[in-house]
Design a protein around this motif. Structure first.
Motif, PDB file in Angstrom:
ATOM      1  N   LYS A  48       0.822  -1.209   0.000  1.00 47.00           N
ATOM      2  CA  LYS A  48       0.000   0.000   0.000  1.00 47.00           C
ATOM      3  C   LYS A  48       0.856   1.260   0.000  1.00 47.00           C
ATOM      4  CE  LYS A  48      -0.562   0.727   4.973  1.00 47.00           C
ATOM      5  NZ  LYS A  48      -1.508   0.919   6.058  1.00 47.00           N
ATOM      6  N   LEU A  49       2.152   1.123   0.296  1.00 46.54           N
ATOM      7  CA  LEU A  49       3.075   2.248   0.295  1.00 46.54           C
ATOM      8  C   LEU A  49       3.772   2.288  -1.057  1.00 46.54           C
ATOM      9  CD1 LEU A  49       4.605   1.746   3.855  1.00 46.54           C
ATOM     10  CD2 LEU A  49       2.597   3.080   3.208  1.00 46.54           C
ATOM     11  N   LYS A  50       3.428   3.258  -1.882  1.00 46.73           N
ATOM     12  CA  LYS A  50       3.905   3.322  -3.255  1.00 46.73           C
ATOM     13  C   LYS A  50       5.430   3.227  -3.325  1.00 46.73           C
ATOM     14  CE  LYS A  50       3.395   5.948  -7.518  1.00 46.73           C
ATOM     15  NZ  LYS A  50       3.157   4.794  -8.326  1.00 46.73           N
ATOM     16  N   GLY A  51       5.883   2.295  -4.149  1.00 51.87           N
ATOM     17  CA  GLY A  51       7.315   2.094  -4.347  1.00 51.87           C
ATOM     18  C   GLY A  51       7.927   1.029  -3.457  1.00 51.87           C
ATOM     19  N   ALA A  52       7.211   0.588  -2.426  1.00 51.75           N
ATOM     20  CA  ALA A  52       7.699  -0.457  -1.522  1.00 51.75           C
ATOM     21  C   ALA A  52       7.135  -1.803  -1.979  1.00 51.75           C
ATOM     22  CB  ALA A  52       7.289  -0.173  -0.089  1.00 51.75           C
ATOM     23  N   TYR A  53       7.991  -2.821  -2.039  1.00 50.67           N
ATOM     24  CA  TYR A  53       7.592  -4.135  -2.535  1.00 50.67           C
ATOM     25  C   TYR A  53       8.018  -5.234  -1.582  1.00 50.67           C
ATOM     26  CZ  TYR A  53       6.637  -2.220  -7.177  1.00 50.67           C
ATOM     27  OH  TYR A  53       6.120  -1.527  -8.229  1.00 50.67           O
ATOM     28  N   ILE A  54       7.163  -6.235  -1.461  1.00 50.60           N
ATOM     29  CA  ILE A  54       7.536  -7.524  -0.886  1.00 50.60           C
ATOM     30  C   ILE A  54       7.974  -8.366  -2.074  1.00 50.60           C
ATOM     31  CG2 ILE A  54       6.695  -9.595   0.284  1.00 50.60           C
ATOM     32  CD1 ILE A  54       4.565  -7.701   1.604  1.00 50.60           C
ATOM     33  N   ILE A  55       9.095  -9.038  -1.931  1.00 59.55           N
ATOM     34  CA  ILE A  55       9.615  -9.842  -3.041  1.00 59.55           C
ATOM     35  C   ILE A  55       9.752 -11.286  -2.578  1.00 59.55           C
ATOM     36  CG2 ILE A  55      11.506 -10.158  -4.672  1.00 59.55           C
ATOM     37  CD1 ILE A  55      12.129  -7.127  -4.236  1.00 59.55           C
ATOM     38  N   ASP A  56       9.067 -12.169  -3.276  1.00 59.03           N
ATOM     39  CA  ASP A  56       9.154 -13.604  -3.002  1.00 59.03           C
ATOM     40  C   ASP A  56       9.953 -14.276  -4.103  1.00 59.03           C
ATOM     41  OD1 ASP A  56       7.662 -13.698  -0.611  1.00 59.03           O
ATOM     42  OD2 ASP A  56       5.773 -13.738  -1.719  1.00 59.03           O
ATOM     43  N   ILE A  57      10.722 -15.263  -3.717  1.00 58.70           N
ATOM     44  CA  ILE A  57      11.467 -16.028  -4.715  1.00 58.70           C
ATOM     45  C   ILE A  57      10.534 -17.037  -5.379  1.00 58.70           C
ATOM     46  CG2 ILE A  57      13.669 -15.749  -3.502  1.00 58.70           C
ATOM     47  CD1 ILE A  57      13.338 -18.710  -2.600  1.00 58.70           C
ATOM     48  N   LYS A  58      10.932 -17.507  -6.532  1.00 60.15           N
ATOM     49  CA  LYS A  58      10.207 -18.572  -7.225  1.00 60.15           C
ATOM     50  C   LYS A  58      11.181 -19.743  -7.387  1.00 60.15           C
ATOM     51  CE  LYS A  58       6.692 -16.056  -9.738  1.00 60.15           C
ATOM     52  NZ  LYS A  58       6.090 -15.829 -11.048  1.00 60.15           N
ATOM     53  N   PRO A  59      11.180 -20.643  -6.424  1.00 59.68           N
ATOM     54  CA  PRO A  59      12.156 -21.736  -6.457  1.00 59.68           C
ATOM     55  C   PRO A  59      11.861 -22.774  -7.539  1.00 59.68           C
ATOM     56  CG  PRO A  59      10.735 -21.933  -4.539  1.00 59.68           C
ATOM     57  CD  PRO A  59      10.351 -20.678  -5.235  1.00 59.68           C
ATOM     58  N   ILE A  60      12.926 -23.260  -8.124  1.00 63.54           N
ATOM     59  CA  ILE A  60      12.864 -24.404  -9.034  1.00 63.54           C
ATOM     60  C   ILE A  60      13.395 -25.582  -8.219  1.00 63.54           C
ATOM     61  CG2 ILE A  60      13.726 -25.387 -11.184  1.00 63.54           C
ATOM     62  CD1 ILE A  60      14.181 -22.405 -12.079  1.00 63.54           C
ATOM     63  N   THR A  61      12.521 -26.551  -7.960  1.00 67.04           N
ATOM     64  CA  THR A  61      12.874 -27.626  -7.041  1.00 67.04           C
ATOM     65  C   THR A  61      13.164 -28.929  -7.778  1.00 67.04           C
ATOM     66  OG1 THR A  61      10.561 -28.202  -6.717  1.00 67.04           O
ATOM     67  CG2 THR A  61      11.486 -26.620  -5.189  1.00 67.04           C
ATOM     68  N   GLU A  93      15.181 -33.097  -6.528  1.00 63.44           N
ATOM     69  CA  GLU A  93      15.562 -33.950  -5.400  1.00 63.44           C
ATOM     70  C   GLU A  93      16.689 -33.353  -4.554  1.00 63.44           C
ATOM     71  OE1 GLU A  93      17.900 -35.067  -8.979  1.00 63.44           O
ATOM     72  OE2 GLU A  93      15.764 -34.864  -8.625  1.00 63.44           O
ATOM     73  N   ARG A  94      17.436 -32.384  -5.096  1.00 65.62           N
ATOM     74  CA  ARG A  94      18.546 -31.763  -4.352  1.00 65.62           C
ATOM     75  C   ARG A  94      18.062 -30.662  -3.421  1.00 65.62           C
ATOM     76  NH1 ARG A  94      21.671 -29.836  -9.490  1.00 65.62           N
ATOM     77  NH2 ARG A  94      19.493 -29.429  -9.952  1.00 65.62           N
ATOM     78  N   GLY A  95      16.902 -30.101  -3.731  1.00 62.44           N
ATOM     79  CA  GLY A  95      16.412 -28.943  -2.986  1.00 62.44           C
ATOM     80  C   GLY A  95      15.814 -27.956  -3.974  1.00 62.44           C
ATOM     81  N   PHE A  96      16.321 -26.723  -3.982  1.00 59.73           N
ATOM     82  CA  PHE A  96      15.831 -25.769  -4.967  1.00 59.73           C
ATOM     83  C   PHE A  96      16.920 -24.787  -5.357  1.00 59.73           C
ATOM     84  CE2 PHE A  96      14.843 -23.183  -1.182  1.00 59.73           C
ATOM     85  CZ  PHE A  96      15.271 -21.920  -1.577  1.00 59.73           C
ATOM     86  N   PHE A  97      16.659 -24.096  -6.445  1.00 56.17           N
ATOM     87  CA  PHE A  97      17.496 -23.004  -6.921  1.00 56.17           C
ATOM     88  C   PHE A  97      16.566 -21.833  -7.225  1.00 56.17           C
ATOM     89  CE2 PHE A  97      19.207 -20.388 -10.300  1.00 56.17           C
ATOM     90  CZ  PHE A  97      20.495 -20.133  -9.848  1.00 56.17           C
TER      91      PHE A  97
END
Length: 183
Positions: free
Chosen positions: A7-20, A22-26
């Motif tokens: 709601k605060l213009k210019g401020a962002y929450i950023i989530d990663i998009k993991p590629i998973t 058997e080793r985990g993710f990148f």
């Protein structure tokens, strides 16, 4: 990455998009091309680490004044924090409004803090590390600080602080003379 505008213009929450697999993710946690798509500052000049021994450690609310305003990209790398930013841009529609976001080592979430915002956090676990990239070098004499409990902001912290530096405790309230930021 997924960029979620707050709601605060210019401020962002950023989530990663993991590629998973058997080793985990990148996943990417930073890509200047993606940041530029959202017109975000990509000129990081320094990376800071904040180690916090105790749950309930509160740091903030800090920012730098012109001409050394800084943008921050904040991530919790161990433990968890409740990260808070306050819009201190005079003339902004959301002036003195705040948001809080839980950042944890497990959720990999980041908070993009634009210039003109005061920033602070409280630790939700012992032995918590916070890492943040900044777009300006710290410049003594240009720091502006606000009280974490200033009623002008009415921040709802999830827990009571148990550790606060003497410096952070000594900041004046806006109505007691700290004045409005000259940004």
């Amino acid at each position: 990455m997924e960029f979620i505008e707050t709601k605060l213009k210019g401020a962002y929450i950023i989530d990663i998009k993991p590629i998973t697999d058997e080793r985990g993710f990148f996943s990417r946690s930073y890509c200047s091309d993606e940041f530029k798509e959202y017109k975000l500052n990509t000129n990081a000049v320094q990376n800071n680490i904040s180690f916090n021994e105790k749950k309930g450690t509160l740091r903030g609310m800090h920012m730098q004044k012109a001409p050394f305003e800084e943008t921050k990209l904040v991530r919790c790398t161990r433990g968890s924090i409740y990260d808070v930013i306050v819009d201190m841009r005079a003339g902004s529609e959301t002036y003195k409004q705040w948001i809080g976001v839980e950042l944890t080592a497990d959720n990999y979430r980041m908070l993009y803090v634009p210039e003109g915002f005061a920033h602070g956090f409280i630790t939700l676990e012992d032995r918590t590390d916070v890492s943040y990239q900044v777009t300006q070098f710290y410049t003594p004499g240009f720091e502006q600080c606000f009280r974490w409990d200033d009623p002008s902001f009415d921040i709802k912290w999830p827990i009571e602080p148990v550790v606060i530096s003497a410096k952070d405790q000594s900041h004046l309230l806006i109505n007691d003379g700290v004045g409005e930021p000259n940004i």
